[in-house]
Design an enzyme around this catalytic site. Structure first.
Site, PDB file in Angstrom:
ATOM      1  N   ASP A 156      26.965  -4.213 -11.298  1.00 36.29           N
ATOM      2  CA  ASP A 156      26.886  -5.303 -12.269  1.00 36.29           C
ATOM      3  C   ASP A 156      25.432  -5.350 -12.754  1.00 36.29           C
ATOM      4  OD1 ASP A 156      26.732  -7.679 -13.669  1.00 36.29           O
ATOM      5  OD2 ASP A 156      27.987  -8.794 -12.248  1.00 36.29           O
ATOM      6  N   HIS A 157      25.237  -4.986 -14.031  1.00 32.65           N
ATOM      7  CA  HIS A 157      23.875  -4.830 -14.551  1.00 32.65           C
ATOM      8  C   HIS A 157      23.136  -6.161 -14.690  1.00 32.65           C
ATOM      9  CE1 HIS A 157      20.856  -2.170 -15.655  1.00 32.65           C
ATOM     10  NE2 HIS A 157      21.244  -1.750 -16.856  1.00 32.65           N
ATOM     11  N   ARG A 158      23.853  -7.284 -14.550  1.00 33.14           N
ATOM     12  CA  ARG A 158      23.176  -8.580 -14.567  1.00 33.14           C
ATOM     13  C   ARG A 158      22.361  -8.779 -13.283  1.00 33.14           C
ATOM     14  NH1 ARG A 158      28.344 -12.322 -15.378  1.00 33.14           N
ATOM     15  NH2 ARG A 158      28.966 -10.909 -13.685  1.00 33.14           N
ATOM     16  N   VAL A 209      22.025  -5.864 -10.670  1.00 35.53           N
ATOM     17  CA  VAL A 209      21.459  -4.599 -10.208  1.00 35.53           C
ATOM     18  C   VAL A 209      20.998  -3.794 -11.419  1.00 35.53           C
ATOM     19  CG1 VAL A 209      21.869  -2.527  -8.839  1.00 35.53           C
ATOM     20  CG2 VAL A 209      23.067  -4.653  -8.270  1.00 35.53           C
ATOM     21  N   PRO A 256      28.959  -6.584 -16.916  1.00 37.70           N
ATOM     22  CA  PRO A 256      28.529  -5.360 -17.604  1.00 37.70           C
ATOM     23  C   PRO A 256      28.289  -4.241 -16.586  1.00 37.70           C
ATOM     24  CG  PRO A 256      26.737  -6.965 -17.514  1.00 37.70           C
ATOM     25  CD  PRO A 256      27.944  -7.650 -16.985  1.00 37.70           C
TER      26      PRO A 256
END
Length: 501
Positions: A473-475, A477, A292
């Site tokens: 990568d929002h998982r 950061v 994501p």
């Protein structure tokens, strides 16, 4: 005669296929071990395949432009030749045409009678005695004749022609073609002149073995490079500078010819997607739809970076090294990642379902630099970039870009990246939303640097402004971490002196 087939090897990690781009040999050619057989394009890069054995090429089993699977036979080579079992007929060493009979074989020339051999060759140690064989007097080698030849002078003290000196001391030795006269030379330099005339000039370029290998990889003739080493030797910096100049000339030539090309007659051009482009497309799709993405942007006053780069270009320490704002950005990314370690990481899924997913934080930096090449986008990386000085980082960037443009990037140089920088500003683009390189969690886009109106101390003045774009990568950061990381990168571009802390 044994015919062996060479199967396409796996030149990377887990590659399953490759395209034969160009053959470097043809049927009938003789090859030695490690001679280049062909160039193949894998999902990683363009690679040269060396021959694993010596012999004669009998057949090319795959045509150029064909993609084959790893393990497929691509070439047949025969080891040995027909009739190898027959004893070879002794041959006299070749005689140089320039010195004719000067280098006569030690055994002399045999007459027709002496050359007759019995039907059955005698065993070693049998046959006529050595003193029963009539041998011609062995002629003196040319070098010994010249070394022993005194310099003759006539009655008036004029030095005679070297040819006459040689004829006086060795009547059967013809004059070498390169020697004409030393009448204008002083006695102190006369001996050196004769030696140089007889042996020729040896043009040996000084360079260390790693530099010679680097020159071979780039296709550069060391004799064309101006050396700047302490002993007049060619250095790596000399090669990088030479390649940069050559690239600039090539770019100018390509822009001229591309402007003069006529439109294609065909309305639709079909380009097969394969090799590097195919692998890149697959990786980008996987990354875009598995990680994501979240993107943030920041405008930066890079005026002091531009001044710093200008000073580096005229610095003696960076003489011959191509320096650009990308160097400062690369150093800024390394510095900011050290302050925010989680942006230099990898998300590892729970593949077997027995445990939880993991985040692997890397305490080293393999900095990837996205490079556009004729074969597609490549992302080679600089190993352990956190340990490099500013000068070492500049040299690494120059080498990386040069090899990428020349298509010499190896698969190992594109593996193991931890964080990537893409310089879209080189194409005049302000910024963008880059897709994260697979296996990483962050990428920074570097936009063009332009003079724009900027408010400084309450006044609107022209400043050098750029825009940075970062995708994460929002998982791994979240918004806070990505903002702090980008702010740290921007801080270095605004004040490069922070790197000295």
């Amino acid at each position: 005669m044994t015919v062996k087939k060479f199967n396409l090897p796996d030149v990377g990690e887990g590659l399953t296929e490759a395209e034969v781009v160009a053959w470097k040999v043809k049927p009938g050619d003789t090859v030695a071990i490690n001679d280049v057989l062909c160039e193949i394009e894998t999902a990683k890069s363009l690679v040269e395949l060396p021959s694993p054995f010596a012999g004669t090429v009998t057949e090319l089993l795959v045509e150029e432009g064909i993609t084959v699977e790893v393990g497929t036979a691509i070439i047949a080579v025969s080891e040995g030749h027909e009739g190898d079992s027959a004893p070879a007929t002794p041959q006299a060493p070749p005689v140089s045409p320039e010195v004719d009979e000067v280098f006569t074989p030690v055994y002399g020339k045999l007459s027709a009678e002496d050359n007759e051999q019995p039907a059955t060759s005698p065993l070693v140690g049998s046959g006529p005695k050595a003193d029963a064989v009539k041998r011609r007097a062995r002629k003196r080698p040319l070098e010994s004749v010249v070394a022993a030849a005194p310099v003759a002078e006539d009655a008036e003290g004029t030095v005679q022609d070297v040819t006459s000196v040689l004829q006086a001391n060795a009547a059967e030795v013809p004059a070498p073609k390169r020697v004409t006269s030393v009448a204008q030379e002083s006695p102190a330099t006369r001996g050196n002149s004769v030696g140089v005339a007889l042996t020729g000039l040896v043009n040996k370029v000084l360079a260390k073995p790693p530099v010679r290998k680097f020159a071979r990889d780039l296709g550069i003739d060391l004799a064309d490079v101006v050396p700047t080493g302490h002993r007049g030797e060619v250095t790596r910096e000399d090669l990088v500078s030479y390649q940069a100049q050559r690239d600039a000339e090539l770019d100018q030539a390509e822009s001229f010819w591309s402007a003069s090309k006529k439109p294609q007659d065909q309305r639709i051009e079909r380009i097969p997607v394969k090799g590097v482009r195919k692998a890149t497309a697959r990786a980008m799709v996987d990354s875009a739809f598995s990680a994501p993405h979240v993107s943030i942007f920041v405008d930066v006053d890079a005026s002091r970076t531009m001044e710093f780069v200008k000073r580096l270009k005229v610095s003696r320490d960076f003489e011959g090294i191509k320096v650009s704002p990308l160097l400062i950005l690369a150093k800024a990314v390394i510095w900011a990642a050290a302050r925010n370690p989680s942006v230099n990481a990898t998300w590892v899924d729970d593949s077997d379902g027995k445990g939880a997913a993991e985040i692997h934080v890397k305490h080293y930096m393999n900095l990837g630099i996205a490079a556009a090449t004729p074969r597609g986008l490549m992302v080679p990386n600089i190993k352990d970039a956190q340990d490099l000085s500013l000068k070492e980082l500049a040299l690494a960037l120059n080498e990386l870009a040069t090899k990428a443009r020349a298509g010499k990037t190896q698969p190992a140089e594109m593996q193991g990246g931890t964080l990537t920088v893409t310089n879209i500003g080189a194409l005049g683009i302000d910024t963008g939303t880059p897709i994260i390189n697979p296996g990483e969690v962050a990428i920074v886009a570097f936009g063009t640097i332009k003079q724009k109106p900027w408010v400084l101390d309450g006044e609107v003045i022209p400043r050098w402004i750029t825009t940075l774009g970062g995708s994460f990568d929002h998982r791994v950061v979240d918004g806070d971490l990505s903002a702090r990381f980008m702010a740290d990168v921007a801080a270095i571009l605004e004040e490069p002196a922070l790197l000295l802390d």
